[in-house]
Scaffold this motif. Structure first.
Motif, PDB file in Angstrom:
ATOM      1  N   GLY B  57      16.306  16.243   4.013  1.00  0.00           N
ATOM      2  CA  GLY B  57      16.798  16.797   5.270  1.00  0.00           C
ATOM      3  C   GLY B  57      16.228  18.141   5.684  1.00  0.00           C
ATOM      4  N   PHE B  58      15.236  18.625   4.973  1.00  0.00           N
ATOM      5  CA  PHE B  58      14.681  19.926   5.346  1.00  0.00           C
ATOM      6  C   PHE B  58      13.848  19.866   6.624  1.00  0.00           C
ATOM      7  CE2 PHE B  58      14.330  23.962   2.765  1.00  0.00           C
ATOM      8  CZ  PHE B  58      15.648  23.923   2.356  1.00  0.00           C
ATOM      9  N   ASP B  59      13.679  18.658   7.172  1.00  0.00           N
ATOM     10  CA  ASP B  59      12.962  18.549   8.440  1.00  0.00           C
ATOM     11  C   ASP B  59      13.931  18.587   9.632  1.00  0.00           C
ATOM     12  OD1 ASP B  59      14.066  16.165   7.507  1.00  0.00           O
ATOM     13  OD2 ASP B  59      12.647  14.916   8.618  1.00  0.00           O
ATOM     14  N   ARG B  60      15.216  18.651   9.380  1.00  0.00           N
ATOM     15  CA  ARG B  60      16.196  18.604  10.483  1.00  0.00           C
ATOM     16  C   ARG B  60      16.631  20.016  10.841  1.00  0.00           C
ATOM     17  NH1 ARG B  60      18.156  14.049   7.500  1.00  0.00           N
ATOM     18  NH2 ARG B  60      19.764  15.315   6.511  1.00  0.00           N
ATOM     19  N   PRO B  61      16.417  20.397  12.096  1.00  0.00           N
ATOM     20  CA  PRO B  61      16.843  21.734  12.537  1.00  0.00           C
ATOM     21  C   PRO B  61      18.341  21.895  12.381  1.00  0.00           C
ATOM     22  CG  PRO B  61      15.410  20.704  14.178  1.00  0.00           C
ATOM     23  CD  PRO B  61      15.752  19.635  13.173  1.00  0.00           C
ATOM     24  N   GLY B  62      18.792  23.083  12.008  1.00  0.00           N
ATOM     25  CA  GLY B  62      20.210  23.372  11.906  1.00  0.00           C
ATOM     26  C   GLY B  62      20.802  23.659  13.280  1.00  0.00           C
ATOM     27  N   ASN B  63      22.111  23.761  13.325  1.00  0.00           N
ATOM     28  CA  ASN B  63      22.823  24.033  14.579  1.00  0.00           C
ATOM     29  C   ASN B  63      22.906  25.537  14.813  1.00  0.00           C
ATOM     30  OD1 ASN B  63      24.537  24.346  16.704  1.00  0.00           O
ATOM     31  ND2 ASN B  63      26.231  23.169  15.810  1.00  0.00           N
ATOM     32  N   THR B  64      22.181  25.999  15.805  1.00  0.00           N
ATOM     33  CA  THR B  64      22.117  27.445  16.050  1.00  0.00           C
ATOM     34  C   THR B  64      23.086  27.896  17.138  1.00  0.00           C
ATOM     35  OG1 THR B  64      20.330  27.125  17.644  1.00  0.00           O
ATOM     36  CG2 THR B  64      19.681  27.520  15.351  1.00  0.00           C
ATOM     37  N   SER B  65      24.042  27.055  17.478  1.00  0.00           N
ATOM     38  CA  SER B  65      25.027  27.422  18.516  1.00  0.00           C
ATOM     39  C   SER B  65      26.102  28.314  17.915  1.00  0.00           C
ATOM     40  CB  SER B  65      25.660  26.149  19.094  1.00  0.00           C
ATOM     41  OG  SER B  65      24.682  25.314  19.647  1.00  0.00           O
ATOM     42  N   ASN B  66      25.732  29.525  17.611  1.00  0.00           N
ATOM     43  CA  ASN B  66      26.672  30.492  17.058  1.00  0.00           C
ATOM     44  C   ASN B  66      26.217  31.884  17.487  1.00  0.00           C
ATOM     45  OD1 ASN B  66      24.701  31.522  15.086  1.00  0.00           O
ATOM     46  ND2 ASN B  66      24.971  29.518  14.088  1.00  0.00           N
ATOM     47  N   PRO B  67      27.021  32.889  17.281  1.00  0.00           N
ATOM     48  CA  PRO B  67      26.670  34.225  17.811  1.00  0.00           C
ATOM     49  C   PRO B  67      25.330  34.759  17.314  1.00  0.00           C
ATOM     50  CG  PRO B  67      28.972  34.160  17.081  1.00  0.00           C
ATOM     51  CD  PRO B  67      28.353  32.868  16.654  1.00  0.00           C
ATOM     52  N   TYR B  68      24.869  34.280  16.168  1.00  0.00           N
ATOM     53  CA  TYR B  68      23.607  34.794  15.629  1.00  0.00           C
ATOM     54  C   TYR B  68      22.406  33.985  16.121  1.00  0.00           C
ATOM     55  CZ  TYR B  68      26.605  37.658  12.816  1.00  0.00           C
ATOM     56  OH  TYR B  68      27.535  38.573  12.435  1.00  0.00           O
ATOM     57  N   GLY B  69      22.680  32.813  16.677  1.00  0.00           N
ATOM     58  CA  GLY B  69      21.575  31.976  17.126  1.00  0.00           C
ATOM     59  C   GLY B  69      20.683  31.544  15.980  1.00  0.00           C
ATOM     60  N   SER B  70      21.279  31.377  14.812  1.00  0.00           N
ATOM     61  CA  SER B  70      20.471  30.984  13.655  1.00  0.00           C
ATOM     62  C   SER B  70      21.279  30.084  12.732  1.00  0.00           C
ATOM     63  CB  SER B  70      19.985  32.224  12.887  1.00  0.00           C
ATOM     64  OG  SER B  70      21.073  32.922  12.326  1.00  0.00           O
ATOM     65  N   ALA B  71      20.573  29.329  11.922  1.00  0.00           N
ATOM     66  CA  ALA B  71      21.214  28.436  10.952  1.00  0.00           C
ATOM     67  C   ALA B  71      20.312  28.337   9.743  1.00  0.00           C
ATOM     68  CB  ALA B  71      21.414  27.052  11.556  1.00  0.00           C
ATOM     69  N   THR B  72      20.920  28.389   8.574  1.00  0.00           N
ATOM     70  CA  THR B  72      20.142  28.377   7.335  1.00  0.00           C
ATOM     71  C   THR B  72      20.647  27.290   6.400  1.00  0.00           C
ATOM     72  OG1 THR B  72      19.905  30.779   7.545  1.00  0.00           O
ATOM     73  CG2 THR B  72      19.317  29.821   5.425  1.00  0.00           C
ATOM     74  N   ALA B  73      19.715  26.544   5.823  1.00  0.00           N
ATOM     75  CA  ALA B  73      20.056  25.533   4.807  1.00  0.00           C
ATOM     76  C   ALA B  73      19.303  25.875   3.531  1.00  0.00           C
ATOM     77  CB  ALA B  73      19.666  24.146   5.290  1.00  0.00           C
ATOM     78  N   PHE B  74      19.954  25.668   2.399  1.00  0.00           N
ATOM     79  CA  PHE B  74      19.347  26.039   1.125  1.00  0.00           C
ATOM     80  C   PHE B  74      19.042  24.827   0.257  1.00  0.00           C
ATOM     81  CE2 PHE B  74      21.475  29.981   2.284  1.00  0.00           C
ATOM     82  CZ  PHE B  74      20.540  30.925   1.924  1.00  0.00           C
ATOM     83  N   ALA B  75      17.891  24.863  -0.401  1.00  0.00           N
ATOM     84  CA  ALA B  75      17.634  24.017  -1.565  1.00  0.00           C
ATOM     85  C   ALA B  75      17.698  24.972  -2.733  1.00  0.00           C
ATOM     86  CB  ALA B  75      16.272  23.343  -1.471  1.00  0.00           C
ATOM     87  N   SER B  76      18.817  24.916  -3.448  1.00  0.00           N
ATOM     88  CA  SER B  76      19.056  25.893  -4.506  1.00  0.00           C
ATOM     89  C   SER B  76      19.993  25.289  -5.518  1.00  0.00           C
ATOM     90  CB  SER B  76      19.687  27.155  -3.920  1.00  0.00           C
ATOM     91  OG  SER B  76      21.035  26.884  -3.550  1.00  0.00           O
ATOM     92  N   VAL B  77      20.347  26.058  -6.526  1.00  0.00           N
ATOM     93  CA  VAL B  77      21.257  25.540  -7.551  1.00  0.00           C
ATOM     94  C   VAL B  77      22.587  25.145  -6.928  1.00  0.00           C
ATOM     95  CG1 VAL B  77      22.141  27.819  -8.190  1.00  0.00           C
ATOM     96  CG2 VAL B  77      22.144  25.991  -9.872  1.00  0.00           C
ATOM     97  N   ALA B  78      22.911  25.680  -5.754  1.00  0.00           N
ATOM     98  CA  ALA B  78      24.169  25.302  -5.104  1.00  0.00           C
ATOM     99  C   ALA B  78      24.113  23.901  -4.506  1.00  0.00           C
ATOM    100  CB  ALA B  78      24.502  26.315  -4.001  1.00  0.00           C
ATOM    101  N   THR B  79      22.913  23.433  -4.174  1.00  0.00           N
ATOM    102  CA  THR B  79      22.799  22.124  -3.528  1.00  0.00           C
ATOM    103  C   THR B  79      22.010  21.108  -4.349  1.00  0.00           C
ATOM    104  OG1 THR B  79      20.854  22.945  -2.338  1.00  0.00           O
ATOM    105  CG2 THR B  79      22.967  23.096  -1.201  1.00  0.00           C
TER     106      THR B  79
END
Lengths: 214, 214, 214, 214, 214, 214
Positions: B57-79
């Protein structure tokens, strides 16, 4: 926004918190005193004397007559050439009433503070639990430790002067003063961006960018 | 104040800058996949499958409809449990026009950014030279590296959306968002102190402390 | 032979697998940009510019018209002087249909792969469980991590081209291509020994030693 | 292909080769003997005895009556619980005439070899200079060091038996035998891919995949 | 005095003993052979030969006709330039009947001993359990490991000669011989202080300070 | 004997002294407070309070009415659970006139000493230059650093009491008191061996072994 953010960090920490981990290091020679000629990484050991490891004057309060009401002196590789490669920095800081250091981060060292005189409020802010503020008023004879890499505050809450000795486990702890770094940066960080990030109007930011910072 | 401060740091850096130093590490077993039962530090290697090392899913843009206009997804030990002990974190971040991340510090990792789409302004502020701002507009196909522990900014300067992939050389880079950490901290940092440190009036700080931060 | 071998490694791993261990590092200065004059370990910080941390062109596919059907470009200390001491290497690799990289080991870094286009089969072989092959077909938007020091394979299984971005947590991951290293070595490794080790006849080995390797 | 590859690595090494770097470590307690009950990371120090640090029998040659003509015994955390956390592994290896170890890589340790009896050819292959083979015939009383992470070969070139003692600076050096890992992997690596990578026909690879490997 | 001391150390160890921790390292280039001209940190890789990694003569007993009845030869960066940065030191030591090494500490390495001939008593003294002496008589073919940083003793208890090979996981293990360092120090350590610390009368100490030490 | 010994160490140091090397570390979570229940490596972060990082009483002199005329108090993981994994230990030591600490080695930390009151003689003995004693009388306000792993002495040379604060860059610096460790060891080290090593007659050693040590 924040809740999603919290979730991710929480998940990460749950898996990480099983890892209790610490680390210490050592250089490969007895010492590596800074060579003042700059010609070699270490001064010729045969020319090194005990004076290369000594500093005096840590009992003398600094001059706190400045806007911050604080003064800091270092025993470090910058002032004592024998500190080089040994992984330690020491500081003495004095504070007038209401004196403080700008909030800051040391990305390269934990620090431990001993209060010699007065009463200092020292606190740090964690990433997990998210944005929790751990602070104490530390009185004369008190010792407080600030973990590496966390935002922290240091201010005098005594009626009179306060003085502390601080030890860092790095020869260069790293110093990022906040918001000083953002406001004093040259060339200037875009004022519109800072206004949005700091939730201030742009004129306020432009004004802040003209001030004298730490 | 600052000049004295600069002097000390300058002296320290002159002696330190002779040290060109880097470091890499390794775990003591092939891998140590997070054990979801929490009973052991690592999942039984005989139960580990290739899926433990995969994320989609790293090719799917995140939802930036928030006050920061940004969205971050992690591939990390958490996921991805297989990331545990391997010293890497990966992120994909999407930005709407004018979207940004709050200025921040990773005290535990350098990061390298690849711009997949759009134009991002990325910059960092050094301690030596003091408060120098190194920034670039990085366009599609551009790569930029941010050294560990430095204050940095990340914002979209394209007319449309931007997207980046970011790699960190730690399984937990550390995230200190600024000024978010100071303003969102609970219990609250003393508003008078923050006002002085941020060179704002106390009412402004009190108002900021009620806002929703990142 | 193998059973005794397995027993020893199994015993070792049982005792080791209790150790969940990870590690991150940092340099002692903000950065240490490579000095192109070769006179100092780091470029004078006052001469460093933001361009020292930037590379462009990672959006451009490489030329895969070669026997391997693959092309790799690096953002590393070799191409971006600011990467020095920061513990990261980035690569973009392109693959024609059936394109591949020779099987290899990075003894100094774990790597994480993001598939930008196409479908890649990526797999690694462990020492414990002994000789187990963990592999996945990773499609566009997929992320896969390869633990440090393990034999691994990377090949395009899409009908068309594939492209990936890879991050390593070292400024020099180490590259040992196999069997390329053994067959291309100069002076030549004894062909009789290689024949026995590879379970091939000696003439086949001698013939392989004359080929063009990666 | 190779020339471009060489160029990149050469550039990287030129910048890196200014860094002369070494590292040593230590545990945080006197010792951490493996707890055979598996209930704690370390055996209760009060129950530890000197026997936990001792192994006997390193003077007894191993049984080399096997297809490799070699036998290896370890003094390591797998056989001596006191080795845990101390960063060392020791091995004794015996070789019949023409005996050998499969070519291999230790990604986690350098190794130093002492020849007790006979004559061993030991060699390693570097990444820079690219694919250079450094080898010596090491006779009784000879000492040879193999840098961490490099492909290397070890074989008996004496008319009679040979014996060596080997020390590694890790409690788990990592063992990647080649081509054994690729050919013995389960599930099997795609034979078409291995055929291409090894420049062999696919039937030969399929046959190799059925053999008994180390 | 001691009981309070023990209490503190016990408390520390209880909390620490949960940490089972080990560490290994690697250089950033294939090797970094010492440059005998002293002009560069590493010899030009193109001038390096296999001889830079080889030492001969470890099968020849040293001359033990000295007051200690022992002789030590090193394979280390001091004698083999290729050992540089690889984190290993090797030694061969020979002992006449009753021969010994002065008690000592290596602060930078664990060591593992293999007895080639004879019978050696090897022992170390821990800090927790406090002042416990772990010792073994190690016979031909025996292997014994001494944890980093602990006081240890090494002496021949065979009727004839003994010989050992010793490996250290550092290129400079550090050598602190005791009481030799205190008695041989120049300028002399205050004899009154040493007398008190060693619980001897001052004239005895003054006499010891005139002797020839290791 | 000594001359040969010196030669080897000198050669080693010449090659090593080109390496100017230092190191700092960090944990993978904000903090890892010791879990007093012993059930987890870290206390649940949600239960951690600022008190876990605080110690009081470092302004109170210890009771020096003992044979050593000294008293030491620690702020460390043994007394403040928040110190765990942060790589620092702090101590306060008080000294009556002529008070001292037994000569000792910390194999795991450098230490920096600040004299709060009085006059202390502090000195260390190097391995290269061999057995050189670097010592200073450090007065109130003086700071002196002792490199990791070296034999050192600490004694009060004031007419009255002295007091110091000491910082170590490890959570467990390691303490090897000399000759205390050798004389107090249980079971006893062979008295004949100690007599030879210390150049004393055996009866003197046997008598020393019955005394009360630090």
């Amino acid at each position: 926004m924040a809740s999603n953010h919290i979730l991710l960090i929480t998940l990460a920490l749950i898996s990480i918190s099983r890892i209790s981990f610490a680390f210490d290091s050592r250089p490969l020679q007895d010492f590596c005193v800074v060579d003042s000629t700059g010609k070699a990484p270490c001064k010729d050991p045969n020319l090194v004397t005990a004076d290369d490891f000594l500093l005096t004057g840590f009992d003398r309060p600094g001059n706190t007559s400045n806007p911050y009401g604080s003064a800091t002196a270092f025993a470090s590789v910058a002032t004592v050439p024998g500190f080089n490669t040994l992984g330690l920095t020491l500081a003495r800081a004095d504070f007038a009433p209401n004196g403080y250091l700008p909030p800051h981060i040391h990305h390269g060292a934990s620090e431990v503070i001993v209060v010699l005189e007065g009463e200092m409020e020292v606190g740090f802010i964690t990433s997990y639990p998210e944005y929790k503020y751990y602070s104490k008023v530390v009185r004369k004879g008190g010792v407080f430790i600030v973990p590496v890499g966390l935002l922290h505050t240091v201010r005098n809450v005594a009626e009179g002067n306060s003085a502390v000795v601080v030890a860092f486990n790095s020869q260069n702890p790293g110093f990022a003063f906040i918001p000083d770094g953002f406001m004093a940066a040259k060339p200037a960080v875009d004022s519109g961006h800072l206004a949005e990030a700091f939730k201030l109007d742009e004129n306020t930011v432009k004004d802040l960018q003209t001030k004298m910072w730490f």
